[in-house]
Design a protein around this motif. Structure first.
Motif, PDB file in Angstrom:
ATOM      1  N   ASP A 155       0.855  -1.184   0.000  1.00 13.28           N
ATOM      2  CA  ASP A 155       0.000   0.000   0.000  1.00 13.28           C
ATOM      3  C   ASP A 155       0.898   1.244   0.000  1.00 13.28           C
ATOM      4  O   ASP A 155       1.935   1.253   0.668  1.00 13.28           O
ATOM      5  N   PRO A 156       0.529   2.307  -0.729  1.00 10.48           N
ATOM      6  CA  PRO A 156       1.367   3.520  -0.723  1.00 10.48           C
ATOM      7  C   PRO A 156       1.608   4.087   0.674  1.00 10.48           C
ATOM      8  O   PRO A 156       2.685   4.630   0.946  1.00 10.48           O
ATOM      9  N   ARG A 157       0.631   3.930   1.582  1.00 10.79           N
ATOM     10  CA  ARG A 157       0.813   4.427   2.944  1.00 10.79           C
ATOM     11  C   ARG A 157       1.860   3.607   3.693  1.00 10.79           C
ATOM     12  O   ARG A 157       2.594   4.134   4.530  1.00 10.79           O
ATOM     13  N   TRP A 158       1.940   2.314   3.398  1.00 10.42           N
ATOM     14  CA  TRP A 158       2.959   1.462   4.018  1.00 10.42           C
ATOM     15  C   TRP A 158       4.349   1.860   3.526  1.00 10.42           C
ATOM     16  O   TRP A 158       5.308   1.931   4.305  1.00 10.42           O
ATOM     17  N   GLN A 159       4.449   2.152   2.242  1.00 13.99           N
ATOM     18  CA  GLN A 159       5.722   2.582   1.686  1.00 13.99           C
ATOM     19  C   GLN A 159       6.129   3.946   2.244  1.00 13.99           C
ATOM     20  O   GLN A 159       7.290   4.178   2.577  1.00 13.99           O
ATOM     21  N   LEU A 160       5.144   4.853   2.380  1.00  9.66           N
ATOM     22  CA  LEU A 160       5.423   6.167   2.953  1.00  9.66           C
ATOM     23  C   LEU A 160       5.869   6.036   4.406  1.00  9.66           C
ATOM     24  O   LEU A 160       6.753   6.785   4.864  1.00  9.66           O
ATOM     25  N   ALA A 161       5.281   5.084   5.134  1.00  9.96           N
ATOM     26  CA  ALA A 161       5.656   4.868   6.534  1.00  9.96           C
ATOM     27  C   ALA A 161       7.134   4.475   6.638  1.00  9.96           C
ATOM     28  O   ALA A 161       7.847   4.944   7.545  1.00  9.96           O
ATOM     29  N   GLN A 162       7.602   3.632   5.725  1.00 10.48           N
ATOM     30  CA  GLN A 162       9.020   3.261   5.753  1.00 10.48           C
ATOM     31  C   GLN A 162       9.910   4.481   5.563  1.00 10.48           C
ATOM     32  O   GLN A 162      10.943   4.622   6.234  1.00 10.48           O
ATOM     33  N   GLU A 163       9.491   5.364   4.675  1.00 15.44           N
ATOM     34  CA  GLU A 163      10.277   6.574   4.424  1.00 15.44           C
ATOM     35  C   GLU A 163      10.261   7.500   5.638  1.00 15.44           C
ATOM     36  O   GLU A 163      11.305   8.057   6.013  1.00 15.44           O
ATOM     37  N   ARG A 164       9.089   7.661   6.259  1.00 13.86           N
ATOM     38  CA  ARG A 164       8.996   8.550   7.419  1.00 13.86           C
ATOM     39  C   ARG A 164       9.797   8.011   8.599  1.00 13.86           C
ATOM     40  O   ARG A 164      10.465   8.777   9.301  1.00 13.86           O
ATOM     41  N   LEU A 165       9.733   6.703   8.820  1.00  7.96           N
ATOM     42  CA  LEU A 165      10.491   6.122   9.924  1.00  7.96           C
ATOM     43  C   LEU A 165      11.983   6.248   9.678  1.00  7.96           C
ATOM     44  O   LEU A 165      12.756   6.576  10.596  1.00  7.96           O
ATOM     45  N   ALA A 166      12.419   6.008   8.445  1.00  7.52           N
ATOM     46  CA  ALA A 166      13.845   6.136   8.113  1.00  7.52           C
ATOM     47  C   ALA A 166      14.328   7.566   8.328  1.00  7.52           C
ATOM     48  O   ALA A 166      15.417   7.800   8.860  1.00  7.52           O
ATOM     49  N   ALA A 167      13.496   8.545   7.950  1.00 10.55           N
ATOM     50  CA  ALA A 167      13.866   9.947   8.133  1.00 10.55           C
ATOM     51  C   ALA A 167      13.944  10.301   9.618  1.00 10.55           C
ATOM     52  O   ALA A 167      14.841  11.043  10.042  1.00 10.55           O
TER      53      ALA A 167
END
Length: 301
Positions: A155-167
């Motif tokens: 899901d795009p929100r799951w992918q965005l979550a990975q980016e936000r957590l990494a940041a």
């Protein structure tokens, strides 16, 4: 064990004062993190999952003895397994009050096949929503919106979550934890529209979420600073209520009270829940068990 006499005495204390006699207070119950599971306790974390059935039963009996408009649970009704809902939800049906739910991270520890069924299982109008009682608009947020556990993988929100957590990890933030989450763009826009509509209608606002946003804490939303900035723009926002950090917490900023309610699941036999009363220029919180009582002054309208 809390007796009926203790409960009624506490209720009477909250209702004293001539101003409150003239303007009936808005009173509601608050529960955070029952986190039920048919599982042995995690003694290292102090969590006694199966014991939440008895604790919730006792809380329901106490809350049913009082005049409340609704009872809200601030997330983590269960700890794991979709079948856990079958054991704990019948206890909520014994409440004589309207029941409201907020979604927590553990409510999605149900397996991929059941992720899309959690909102309906809790009979919620949506993952985020609002309702008005006695001139107060309650705004219920979904902090799992962009997370690693609520959206299905891919899901795009799951992918965005990975980016936000990494940041967040790269920035060394204390809340850069995989068990936290954040709001998506659509929900953020809805929040701002809802707060603006409440302001135009002359309504005061209480925001509810599973995740804290203030004070700084490892349990906070990844986008906690941005959410606080949104709330600060609206002087009609009285308070922000949440769970997730089972130890409880409190902060104040921009005239808003940020109250983190204690987790019911913690300790073998001491519960945690509260009755909140909004009347005149104060919010009074009558805590039971581990939940502290508070009297919070409100800023002038």
């Amino acid at each position: 064990m809390l007796s009926r006499r203790t409960v009624l005495a506490g209720s009477a204390a909250l209702l004293t004062g001539p101003a409150r006699a003239q303007n009936p207070p808005l009173r509601f119950g608050v529960i955070a993190d029952p986190q039920y599971a048919d599982a042995p306790p995690n003694t290292a974390m102090g969590r006694y999952y199966a014991n939440s059935l008895d604790k919730l039963s006792a809380a329901v009996e106490t809350l049913n003895a009082q005049d409340l408009r609704f009872v809200v649970t601030l997330g983590d009704v269960i700890d794991r397994d979709f079948s856990s809902f079958e054991r704990i939800l019948p206890l909520y049906r014994k409440l004589r009050h309207e029941t409201r739910f907020v979604l927590g991270n553990h409510d999605f520890e149900v397996g991929a096949a059941h992720l899309g069924q959690v909102v309906d299982r809790l009979d919620m109008p949506g993952s985020y929503y609002d309702f008005v009682v006695q001139g107060v608009r309650f705004v219920v947020l979904d902090g799992n919106d962009v997370s690693l556990f609520a959206p299905p993988q891919g899901d795009p929100r799951w992918q965005l979550a990975q980016e936000r957590l990494a940041a967040a990890k790269a920035a060394g933030l204390p809340n850069a934890k995989p068990w936290n989450g954040s709001l998506g763009a659509a929900q953020r826009a809805w929040l701002e529209r809802t707060l603006a509509a409440a302001q135009r209608a002359g309504e005061r606002v209480v925001v509810m979420n599973h995740y804290p946003v203030l004070p700084e804490n490892p349990h906070n939303l990844w986008d906690s600073g941005e959410i606080v900035a949104v709330l600060a723009r609206f002087p009609n926002v009285l308070a922000y209520f949440n769970g997730h950090n089972h130890a409880g917490n409190y902060g104040q900023a921009h005239g808003i009270h940020f109250v983190n309610f204690c987790g019911m699941v913690d300790t073998p036999d001491t519960s945690a829940f509260a009755v909140v009363e909004i009347a005149g220029d104060r919010i009074d919180i009558r805590g039971y068990g581990r939940e502290p009582s508070r009297s919070l002054p409100l800023r002038a309208a």
